[in-house]
Design a protein around this motif. Structure first.
Motif, PDB file in Angstrom:
ATOM      1  N   ILE A  54     -25.972  10.366  18.352  1.00  0.00           N
ATOM      2  CA  ILE A  54     -25.895   9.666  19.631  1.00  0.00           C
ATOM      3  C   ILE A  54     -27.211   8.953  19.927  1.00  0.00           C
ATOM      4  CG2 ILE A  54     -25.737  10.024  22.127  1.00  0.00           C
ATOM      5  CD1 ILE A  54     -23.714  12.277  21.484  1.00  0.00           C
ATOM      6  N   ILE A  55     -28.324   9.636  19.694  1.00  0.00           N
ATOM      7  CA  ILE A  55     -29.631   9.042  19.966  1.00  0.00           C
ATOM      8  C   ILE A  55     -29.870   7.830  19.067  1.00  0.00           C
ATOM      9  CG2 ILE A  55     -32.128   9.438  19.794  1.00  0.00           C
ATOM     10  CD1 ILE A  55     -31.509  12.362  20.665  1.00  0.00           C
ATOM     11  N   VAL A  56     -29.582   7.965  17.788  1.00  0.00           N
ATOM     12  CA  VAL A  56     -29.768   6.852  16.853  1.00  0.00           C
ATOM     13  C   VAL A  56     -28.842   5.693  17.224  1.00  0.00           C
ATOM     14  CG1 VAL A  56     -29.445   6.136  14.450  1.00  0.00           C
ATOM     15  CG2 VAL A  56     -30.646   8.260  14.961  1.00  0.00           C
ATOM     16  N   GLY A  57     -27.629   5.984  17.632  1.00  0.00           N
ATOM     17  CA  GLY A  57     -26.698   4.938  18.055  1.00  0.00           C
ATOM     18  C   GLY A  57     -27.211   4.181  19.267  1.00  0.00           C
ATOM     19  N   MET A  58     -27.772   4.903  20.227  1.00  0.00           N
ATOM     20  CA  MET A  58     -28.310   4.240  21.412  1.00  0.00           C
ATOM     21  C   MET A  58     -29.516   3.378  21.068  1.00  0.00           C
ATOM     22  SD  MET A  58     -27.928   6.840  24.629  1.00  0.00           S
ATOM     23  CE  MET A  58     -28.470   8.353  23.884  1.00  0.00           C
ATOM     24  N   VAL A  59     -30.386   3.878  20.209  1.00  0.00           N
ATOM     25  CA  VAL A  59     -31.572   3.103  19.819  1.00  0.00           C
ATOM     26  C   VAL A  59     -31.159   1.846  19.058  1.00  0.00           C
ATOM     27  CG1 VAL A  59     -33.619   3.135  18.329  1.00  0.00           C
ATOM     28  CG2 VAL A  59     -33.140   5.069  19.836  1.00  0.00           C
ATOM     29  N   CYS A  60     -30.189   1.970  18.147  1.00  0.00           N
ATOM     30  CA  CYS A  60     -29.716   0.801  17.399  1.00  0.00           C
ATOM     31  C   CYS A  60     -29.043  -0.217  18.322  1.00  0.00           C
ATOM     32  CB  CYS A  60     -28.757   1.233  16.300  1.00  0.00           C
ATOM     33  SG  CYS A  60     -29.566   2.086  14.941  1.00  0.00           S
ATOM     34  N   THR A  61     -28.304   0.262  19.310  1.00  0.00           N
ATOM     35  CA  THR A  61     -27.667  -0.644  20.263  1.00  0.00           C
ATOM     36  C   THR A  61     -28.708  -1.415  21.063  1.00  0.00           C
ATOM     37  OG1 THR A  61     -25.773   0.842  20.447  1.00  0.00           O
ATOM     38  CG2 THR A  61     -26.081  -0.746  22.226  1.00  0.00           C
ATOM     39  N   MET A  62     -29.740  -0.721  21.532  1.00  0.00           N
ATOM     40  CA  MET A  62     -30.787  -1.405  22.294  1.00  0.00           C
ATOM     41  C   MET A  62     -31.559  -2.379  21.402  1.00  0.00           C
ATOM     42  SD  MET A  62     -32.251   1.491  24.900  1.00  0.00           S
ATOM     43  CE  MET A  62     -32.374   2.824  23.722  1.00  0.00           C
ATOM     44  N   GLY A  63     -31.785  -2.008  20.144  1.00  0.00           N
ATOM     45  CA  GLY A  63     -32.462  -2.906  19.217  1.00  0.00           C
ATOM     46  C   GLY A  63     -31.646  -4.154  18.955  1.00  0.00           C
ATOM     47  N   THR A  64     -30.350  -3.989  18.760  1.00  0.00           N
ATOM     48  CA  THR A  64     -29.469  -5.130  18.542  1.00  0.00           C
ATOM     49  C   THR A  64     -29.460  -6.053  19.759  1.00  0.00           C
ATOM     50  OG1 THR A  64     -28.071  -3.800  17.102  1.00  0.00           O
ATOM     51  CG2 THR A  64     -27.091  -5.806  18.008  1.00  0.00           C
ATOM     52  N   PHE A  65     -29.411  -5.462  20.942  1.00  0.00           N
ATOM     53  CA  PHE A  65     -29.447  -6.255  22.169  1.00  0.00           C
ATOM     54  C   PHE A  65     -30.743  -7.059  22.249  1.00  0.00           C
ATOM     55  CE2 PHE A  65     -30.884  -6.648  26.564  1.00  0.00           C
ATOM     56  CZ  PHE A  65     -29.847  -7.398  27.094  1.00  0.00           C
ATOM     57  N   ALA A  66     -31.876  -6.414  21.936  1.00  0.00           N
ATOM     58  CA  ALA A  66     -33.174  -7.088  22.023  1.00  0.00           C
ATOM     59  C   ALA A  66     -33.284  -8.233  21.022  1.00  0.00           C
ATOM     60  CB  ALA A  66     -34.299  -6.084  21.797  1.00  0.00           C
ATOM     61  N   VAL A  67     -32.831  -8.021  19.797  1.00  0.00           N
ATOM     62  CA  VAL A  67     -32.898  -9.070  18.778  1.00  0.00           C
ATOM     63  C   VAL A  67     -31.985 -10.229  19.157  1.00  0.00           C
ATOM     64  CG1 VAL A  67     -32.322  -9.613  16.380  1.00  0.00           C
ATOM     65  CG2 VAL A  67     -33.636  -7.564  16.907  1.00  0.00           C
ATOM     66  N   ASN A  68     -30.770  -9.945  19.607  1.00  0.00           N
ATOM     67  CA  ASN A  68     -29.847 -11.005  20.026  1.00  0.00           C
ATOM     68  C   ASN A  68     -30.410 -11.791  21.203  1.00  0.00           C
ATOM     69  OD1 ASN A  68     -27.906 -10.611  18.090  1.00  0.00           O
ATOM     70  ND2 ASN A  68     -26.749  -9.167  19.338  1.00  0.00           N
ATOM     71  N   TRP A  69     -30.986 -11.096  22.183  1.00  0.00           N
ATOM     72  CA  TRP A  69     -31.558 -11.772  23.339  1.00  0.00           C
ATOM     73  C   TRP A  69     -32.693 -12.699  22.906  1.00  0.00           C
ATOM     74  CZ3 TRP A  69     -36.583 -11.338  25.218  1.00  0.00           C
ATOM     75  CH2 TRP A  69     -36.813 -11.994  26.419  1.00  0.00           C
ATOM     76  N   TYR A  70     -33.556 -12.212  22.015  1.00  0.00           N
ATOM     77  CA  TYR A  70     -34.691 -13.013  21.554  1.00  0.00           C
ATOM     78  C   TYR A  70     -34.227 -14.294  20.875  1.00  0.00           C
ATOM     79  CZ  TYR A  70     -38.793 -14.434  18.903  1.00  0.00           C
ATOM     80  OH  TYR A  70     -39.818 -15.157  18.361  1.00  0.00           O
ATOM     81  N   TYR A  71     -33.280 -14.184  19.953  1.00  0.00           N
ATOM     82  CA  TYR A  71     -32.843 -15.366  19.212  1.00  0.00           C
ATOM     83  C   TYR A  71     -31.978 -16.287  20.058  1.00  0.00           C
ATOM     84  CZ  TYR A  71     -35.058 -13.851  14.973  1.00  0.00           C
ATOM     85  OH  TYR A  71     -36.006 -13.506  14.052  1.00  0.00           O
ATOM     86  N   ARG A  72     -31.201 -15.769  20.975  1.00  0.00           N
ATOM     87  CA  ARG A  72     -30.446 -16.647  21.882  1.00  0.00           C
ATOM     88  C   ARG A  72     -31.398 -17.422  22.787  1.00  0.00           C
ATOM     89  NH1 ARG A  72     -24.446 -16.093  22.053  1.00  0.00           N
ATOM     90  NH2 ARG A  72     -24.169 -14.603  20.383  1.00  0.00           N
TER      91      ARG A  72
END
Length: 84
Positions: A54-72
């Motif tokens: 669960i912890i790794v899933g949450m961290v990966c989700t937040m990382g994906t959100f941050a990378v997508n936000w940066y490139y958008r």
């Protein structure tokens, strides 16, 4: 323990006085830090594999959100400036 005492002597130059100059000694600072580190380690040792997933899933989700936000945001800025 000898390793920590060597660290203390190197950091405080054998005097045991404060490292930060605010009146807190190195030993007092290390004692409070050590206690909190042990509490954290104790909590982490009690986590099950499911908890870690669960912890790794949450961290990966937040990382994906941050990378997508940066490139958008970069894409939007390029479109706004005309692609130059």
């Amino acid at each position: 323990m000898t390793r920590m005492s060597t660290l203390y002597s190197r950091l405080s130059y054998g005097s045991g006085t404060g490292l930060m100059g605010l009146g807190a000694s190195a030993r007092a600072y290390a004692a409070s830090t050590t206690e909190s580190v042990w509490l954290l380690a104790d909590k982490m040792a009690g986590l099950t594999l499911g908890d870690w997933a669960i912890i790794v899933g949450m961290v990966c989700t937040m990382g994906t959100f941050a990378v997508n936000w940066y490139y958008r945001r970069k894409e939007y800025q390029l479109r706004e400036t005309g692609g130059a």
